[in-house]
Design a protein around this motif. Sequence first.
Motif, PDB file in Angstrom:
ATOM      1  N   GLN A 190      -3.253   7.328   1.620  1.00 55.31           N
ATOM      2  CA  GLN A 190      -3.870   7.509   2.931  1.00 55.31           C
ATOM      3  C   GLN A 190      -3.441   6.470   3.964  1.00 55.31           C
ATOM      4  OE1 GLN A 190      -8.117   7.650   2.407  1.00 55.31           O
ATOM      5  NE2 GLN A 190      -8.047   9.399   1.016  1.00 55.31           N
ATOM      6  N   TYR A 191      -2.904   5.326   3.510  1.00 53.40           N
ATOM      7  CA  TYR A 191      -2.570   4.242   4.430  1.00 53.40           C
ATOM      8  C   TYR A 191      -1.103   3.846   4.294  1.00 53.40           C
ATOM      9  CZ  TYR A 191      -7.625   3.701   4.935  1.00 53.40           C
ATOM     10  OH  TYR A 191      -8.959   3.924   5.180  1.00 53.40           O
ATOM     11  N   PRO A 192      -0.450   3.506   5.409  1.00 52.37           N
ATOM     12  CA  PRO A 192       0.976   3.130   5.354  1.00 52.37           C
ATOM     13  C   PRO A 192       1.231   1.700   4.901  1.00 52.37           C
ATOM     14  CG  PRO A 192       0.200   3.112   7.624  1.00 52.37           C
ATOM     15  CD  PRO A 192      -0.939   3.641   6.786  1.00 52.37           C
ATOM     16  N   TYR A 193       0.173   0.864   4.883  1.00 54.41           N
ATOM     17  CA  TYR A 193       0.352  -0.536   4.490  1.00 54.41           C
ATOM     18  C   TYR A 193      -0.739  -0.953   3.501  1.00 54.41           C
ATOM     19  CZ  TYR A 193       3.164  -0.583   8.775  1.00 54.41           C
ATOM     20  OH  TYR A 193       4.083  -0.293   9.757  1.00 54.41           O
ATOM     21  N   ILE A 194      -0.324  -1.745   2.498  1.00 54.03           N
ATOM     22  CA  ILE A 194      -1.272  -2.365   1.572  1.00 54.03           C
ATOM     23  C   ILE A 194      -1.005  -3.870   1.592  1.00 54.03           C
ATOM     24  CG2 ILE A 194      -2.167  -2.477  -0.782  1.00 54.03           C
ATOM     25  CD1 ILE A 194      -0.982   0.267  -1.290  1.00 54.03           C
ATOM     26  N   TYR A 195      -2.047  -4.643   1.867  1.00 54.43           N
ATOM     27  CA  TYR A 195      -1.913  -6.101   1.957  1.00 54.43           C
ATOM     28  C   TYR A 195      -2.669  -6.773   0.811  1.00 54.43           C
ATOM     29  CZ  TYR A 195      -0.612  -4.958   6.788  1.00 54.43           C
ATOM     30  OH  TYR A 195      -0.022  -4.432   7.906  1.00 54.43           O
ATOM     31  N   THR A 228       9.237   2.458   3.604  1.00 50.61           N
ATOM     32  CA  THR A 228      10.467   1.942   2.995  1.00 50.61           C
ATOM     33  C   THR A 228      10.336   1.658   1.506  1.00 50.61           C
ATOM     34  OG1 THR A 228       9.869  -0.346   3.528  1.00 50.61           O
ATOM     35  CG2 THR A 228      11.119   0.889   5.185  1.00 50.61           C
ATOM     36  N   GLY A 229       9.093   1.548   1.010  1.00 49.45           N
ATOM     37  CA  GLY A 229       8.893   1.214  -0.397  1.00 49.45           C
ATOM     38  C   GLY A 229       9.174  -0.238  -0.705  1.00 49.45           C
ATOM     39  N   GLU A 230       9.232  -1.086   0.323  1.00 43.83           N
ATOM     40  CA  GLU A 230       9.507  -2.503   0.121  1.00 43.83           C
ATOM     41  C   GLU A 230       8.220  -3.316   0.111  1.00 43.83           C
ATOM     42  OE1 GLU A 230      13.925  -3.214   2.022  1.00 43.83           O
ATOM     43  OE2 GLU A 230      12.154  -3.556   3.273  1.00 43.83           O
ATOM     44  N   VAL A 231       8.283  -4.442  -0.567  1.00 42.83           N
ATOM     45  CA  VAL A 231       7.169  -5.392  -0.597  1.00 42.83           C
ATOM     46  C   VAL A 231       7.616  -6.657   0.120  1.00 42.83           C
ATOM     47  CG1 VAL A 231       5.744  -6.873  -2.050  1.00 42.83           C
ATOM     48  CG2 VAL A 231       6.148  -4.506  -2.720  1.00 42.83           C
ATOM     49  N   GLN A 232       6.884  -7.000   1.166  1.00 38.00           N
ATOM     50  CA  GLN A 232       7.183  -8.218   1.931  1.00 38.00           C
ATOM     51  C   GLN A 232       6.298  -9.341   1.406  1.00 38.00           C
ATOM     52  OE1 GLN A 232       9.157  -8.926   5.058  1.00 38.00           O
ATOM     53  NE2 GLN A 232       8.667 -10.930   4.241  1.00 38.00           N
ATOM     54  N   VAL A 233       6.929 -10.390   0.912  1.00 35.97           N
ATOM     55  CA  VAL A 233       6.223 -11.573   0.433  1.00 35.97           C
ATOM     56  C   VAL A 233       6.337 -12.644   1.503  1.00 35.97           C
ATOM     57  CG1 VAL A 233       6.065 -13.293  -1.412  1.00 35.97           C
ATOM     58  CG2 VAL A 233       6.810 -10.974  -1.929  1.00 35.97           C
ATOM     59  N   MET A 234       5.309 -13.431   1.683  1.00 34.54           N
ATOM     60  CA  MET A 234       5.373 -14.506   2.666  1.00 34.54           C
ATOM     61  C   MET A 234       6.531 -15.441   2.310  1.00 34.54           C
ATOM     62  SD  MET A 234       3.111 -13.770   4.844  1.00 34.54           S
ATOM     63  CE  MET A 234       3.050 -15.241   5.861  1.00 34.54           C
ATOM     64  N   GLY A 235       7.653 -15.268   2.997  1.00 26.86           N
ATOM     65  CA  GLY A 235       8.829 -16.071   2.711  1.00 26.86           C
ATOM     66  C   GLY A 235      10.027 -15.256   2.289  1.00 26.86           C
ATOM     67  N   ALA A 251       1.204 -10.978   0.354  1.00 29.12           N
ATOM     68  CA  ALA A 251       2.284  -9.983   0.360  1.00 29.12           C
ATOM     69  C   ALA A 251       1.741  -8.661   0.884  1.00 29.12           C
ATOM     70  CB  ALA A 251       2.857  -9.802  -1.046  1.00 29.12           C
ATOM     71  N   TRP A 252       2.640  -7.766   1.260  1.00 31.28           N
ATOM     72  CA  TRP A 252       2.216  -6.436   1.664  1.00 31.28           C
ATOM     73  C   TRP A 252       3.289  -5.407   1.333  1.00 31.28           C
ATOM     74  CZ3 TRP A 252       3.086 -10.418   5.148  1.00 31.28           C
ATOM     75  CH2 TRP A 252       4.193 -10.292   5.988  1.00 31.28           C
ATOM     76  N   TRP A 253       2.833  -4.184   1.181  1.00 30.70           N
ATOM     77  CA  TRP A 253       3.686  -3.062   0.809  1.00 30.70           C
ATOM     78  C   TRP A 253       3.807  -2.111   1.980  1.00 30.70           C
ATOM     79  CZ3 TRP A 253       1.915   2.143   0.151  1.00 30.70           C
ATOM     80  CH2 TRP A 253       2.837   3.027  -0.425  1.00 30.70           C
ATOM     81  N   VAL A 254       5.040  -1.650   2.250  1.00 24.21           N
ATOM     82  CA  VAL A 254       5.301  -0.711   3.337  1.00 24.21           C
ATOM     83  C   VAL A 254       5.630   0.649   2.727  1.00 24.21           C
ATOM     84  CG1 VAL A 254       6.686  -0.222   5.382  1.00 24.21           C
ATOM     85  CG2 VAL A 254       6.199  -2.595   4.750  1.00 24.21           C
ATOM     86  N   LYS A 255       4.796   1.618   3.005  1.00 24.37           N
ATOM     87  CA  LYS A 255       4.942   2.936   2.389  1.00 24.37           C
ATOM     88  C   LYS A 255       6.249   3.615   2.793  1.00 24.37           C
ATOM     89  CE  LYS A 255       2.453   7.348   2.008  1.00 24.37           C
ATOM     90  NZ  LYS A 255       1.240   8.091   2.445  1.00 24.37           N
TER      91      LYS A 255
END
Length: 266
Positions: A36-41, A225-232, A219-223
Amino acid sequence: MPKSKRAKVVHLTKTQKKGKELTIRLYAKIRECIPQYPYIYVFSVENMRNNYLKGVRTELASDSRIFFGKTRVMAKALGDTPSTEPYPSTSLLSAHLTGPCGLIFSNRDPPSILSYISAFHPLSYARAGTLSTRSFTLPAGTLYTRAGEVPDSEDVPLAHSIEPTLRKLGVPSKLVKGRIELDEPFEVCKEGEVLGSGQTTLLKMFGVAMAEFGVDMRAWWVKETGEVQVMGGVVDGKGTTKEGNGIAEVNMNENEDDFGALDDEG
């Protein structure tokens, strides 16, 4: 004669435990929110205070959902491995679910969420076992409610009824003509020392807040692109760092800790 209904004995052996029921409900709600959501933090909390966390939930209620429950359950819902993840790369978030942390499902993009989180740092009273961020001393003479933190002209003397409590807490106070006085300054705490329960009681009594509630994004997940952005850094679906100034690691074998109950699940 009928029995009184005012006092009833409740046998604890007959009460039903809701632990498993709450665990299943948390797992199901997280699985329901993922599509349901495009981002998971994934966020962590410093100096946890329920009322402040509720404030964050209220601020984000219009387009987000917050979960703050058992980390193992949340990690299981996101997937332990690529084979068990409900969406590509959601399992990469599981490695960051350790200690006091939670999940934010949101329609807001990272800059919007990070801007709000970075500005939200309300002060609260310290609890026993935390480090003092400053020194605090009660001045000699008549004690006021803020103990010199504000000018005496803007303050009022401490109520005489509190004097016995001060003596129980180790403050060498005395009553002089209905006012609480000290013959010499009394040091409550030094900067950097571990606070005891008596010290935190005195700090709260005189309105000295030392604990800063903070929400840090891990960190967060972008629906899309399927990528996980980690702080850094940015982590792709294989768990490797692609870019970024810092170091981003995803260790899928790391053990997660349980924290708290399910009273804060969204």
